[in-house]
Design a protein around this motif. Structure first.
Motif, short mmCIF file in Angstrom:
data_model
loop_
_atom_site.label_atom_id
_atom_site.label_comp_id
_atom_site.label_asym_id
_atom_site.label_seq_id
_atom_site.Cartn_x
_atom_site.Cartn_y
_atom_site.Cartn_z
N LYS B 50 0.81 -1.22 0.00
CA LYS B 50 0.00 0.00 0.00
C LYS B 50 0.84 1.27 0.00
CE LYS B 50 -3.92 2.14 2.26
NZ LYS B 50 -5.12 1.89 3.06
N PHE B 51 2.03 1.22 0.60
CA PHE B 51 2.84 2.43 0.71
C PHE B 51 3.90 2.50 -0.39
CE2 PHE B 51 1.98 1.20 5.30
CZ PHE B 51 0.82 1.95 5.37
N GLN B 52 3.76 1.66 -1.39
CA GLN B 52 4.76 1.64 -2.45
C GLN B 52 4.25 2.30 -3.72
OE1 GLN B 52 5.69 -2.70 -2.46
NE2 GLN B 52 7.69 -2.06 -1.70
N ILE B 53 5.19 2.63 -4.59
CA ILE B 53 4.87 3.20 -5.90
C ILE B 53 5.37 2.22 -6.94
CG2 ILE B 53 5.37 5.11 -7.47
CD1 ILE B 53 4.33 6.66 -5.39
N GLU B 56 8.72 2.49 -8.65
CA GLU B 56 9.89 2.38 -7.78
C GLU B 56 10.23 0.91 -7.48
OE1 GLU B 56 9.64 6.58 -5.23
OE2 GLU B 56 9.04 4.72 -4.24
N GLU B 57 9.25 0.03 -7.65
CA GLU B 57 9.42 -1.37 -7.24
C GLU B 57 9.55 -2.35 -8.39
OE1 GLU B 57 9.87 -1.72 -4.13
OE2 GLU B 57 9.22 0.32 -3.64
N THR B 75 -2.61 -3.53 2.10
CA THR B 75 -1.79 -3.71 3.30
C THR B 75 -0.36 -3.29 3.00
OG1 THR B 75 -1.35 -6.01 2.65
CG2 THR B 75 -3.16 -5.65 4.20
N GLY B 76 0.40 -3.02 4.04
CA GLY B 76 1.78 -2.58 3.88
C GLY B 76 2.70 -3.69 3.43
N GLY B 77 4.01 -3.43 3.53
CA GLY B 77 4.98 -4.43 3.12
C GLY B 77 5.44 -4.23 1.70
N GLY B 78 6.18 -5.23 1.19
CA GLY B 78 6.87 -5.07 -0.08
C GLY B 78 6.23 -5.76 -1.26
N SER B 143 4.44 -12.01 4.23
CA SER B 143 3.04 -11.80 4.58
C SER B 143 2.78 -10.36 4.97
CB SER B 143 2.65 -12.72 5.74
OG SER B 143 3.23 -12.26 6.95
N ALA B 144 1.51 -10.05 5.07
CA ALA B 144 1.09 -8.72 5.49
C ALA B 144 -0.29 -8.87 6.12
CB ALA B 144 1.03 -7.75 4.31
#
Lengths: 93, 263
Positions: B50-53, B56-57, B75-78, B143-144
């Protein structure tokens, strides 16, 4: 002026992009990464409360501290991590 | 706890899978969906946190070349790469264990059953980072989780026999992250359960069911997704998960749900 940083916390990567005004205040900031935050929407609050703040360790630390004191949970990432991630922002090379 | 066991896949539409997850979670909060364990997979997808763009990934040129579907979860995480050798599952339950106000305990409660599952297969697995699982120092599961007062949505993705070369090509793994682990390539950091242990997808699925059953007391009954869940999922798909500002930007979209979809 646009600055950028990629900071590795113990668990989680924090990426910061920010813009500064001529008098050294944060006019825009975006924090991204693979961390966790509960509640999730708090991240927007954090960015909002950093906007307008002087880009100095003291001022940024104070905002981050208030944020963490508000009950937001960021497992494995510390206040200091966020301060370092932001204050380490530098010109894009 | 009686838990509905669902196996329903949207192999080429990860955004729909995520919409279904949120639909189940939202309806469970209203008492209209049962506690659920759902197994799912994707053919060729990247799911970012959720906090990624996305840019960028993810290597966008590789994504285009190989027609990889990109989705963003709530959810957060990678970021994770998923093909048919990658088992995804969600545990969406009321928190009868009292862990939803403590993130660390919540992850423990959700990950311990996985370690137990491997133990039952005679495999030593560890969880050094709390929300991941490693075998022989190779990460096999990430997991997240999303938490609401008294409810948990936990999801995990496990490398069973994935194409790790493809994973390494699709994901942009920051050097800082690998250096930390003393390695240079992501393919040295992650591993497939099958390569490490000889256990296949079915072995792992069955063990996971037993692990969650023993550790959290799940009693399963097989069932389908409900019409209500699928209708709400479709709404969430169009109004959130399939929107470019959600997938590629970093906008948090909160969707107002029409009443009739919740009845």
């Amino acid at each position: 002026m646009s600055l950028i940083n990629e900071y590795k916390a113990k668990k989680g990567l924090i990426r910061v992009r920010l813009r500064l005004s001529d008098d050294g205040r944060i006019t825009w900031i975006r924090i991204t990464g693979d961390f966790f935050m509960y509640p999730e929407e708090a991240l927007l609050m954090l960015e909002k409360s950093l906007t307008g703040v002087k880009f100095s360790r003291g001022d940024v630390s104070r905002v981050i501290h208030e944020f963490f004191s508000s009950g937001v949970k960021v497992p494995f990432v510390t206040e200091e991590d966020f301060v370092e991630a932001i204050m380490g922002a530098h010109h894009e090379s | 706890m009686r838990v509905r066991l669902v196996e329903h896949e949207f192999l080429d539409n990860p955004r729909m899978s995520l919409a279904v997850e949120e639909a189940i979670f939202r309806l469970m909060l209203l008492g209209k969906s049962p506690p659920t364990l759902w197994f799912w997979r994707h053919r060729n997808a990247v799911i970012i946190g959720k906090f990624q763009i996305a840019e960028e990934e993810v290597n966008m040129d590789v994504v285009q070349q190989y027609n990889v579907q990109i989705a963003k979860r709530d959810t957060g995480g990678g970021a994770v790469y998923q093909d048919l050798g990658n088992l995804i599952y969600s545990v969406i339950i009321p928190d009868i264990y009292g862990v939803s106000n403590d993130v660390i305990r919540m992850y423990e409660a959700m990950i311990k059953p996985v370690l137990l599952a491997f133990k039952m297969l005679g495999i030593r697995a560890e969880s050094p980072g709390l929300n991941d699982v490693e075998i022989n120092d190779r990460k096999v599961l990430g997991s997240a989780a999303g938490l609401r007062e008294g409810f948990v949505l936990f999801h995990a993705t496990m490398l069973i026999s994935s194409n790790l070369d493809m994973l390494a090509r699709v994901l942009k793994v920051p050097k800082t992250k690998l250096q930390d682990k003393g390695i240079t390539q992501v393919s040295h950091r992650v591993g497939n359960v099958y390569d490490l242990t000889g256990k296949d997808m079915d072995d792992v699925k069955y063990a996971l069911l037993r692990g969650y059953s023993e550790y959290l007391g799940f009693e399963y009954y097989r069932d389908e997704l409900t019409e209500r869940e699928l209708r709400l999922a479709e709404y969430l798909y169009y109004n959130k998960y399939n929107r470019p500002e959600w997938v590629f930007g970093r906008e948090f979209i909160s969707v107002e749900i029409p009443r009739e979809l919740l009845e």
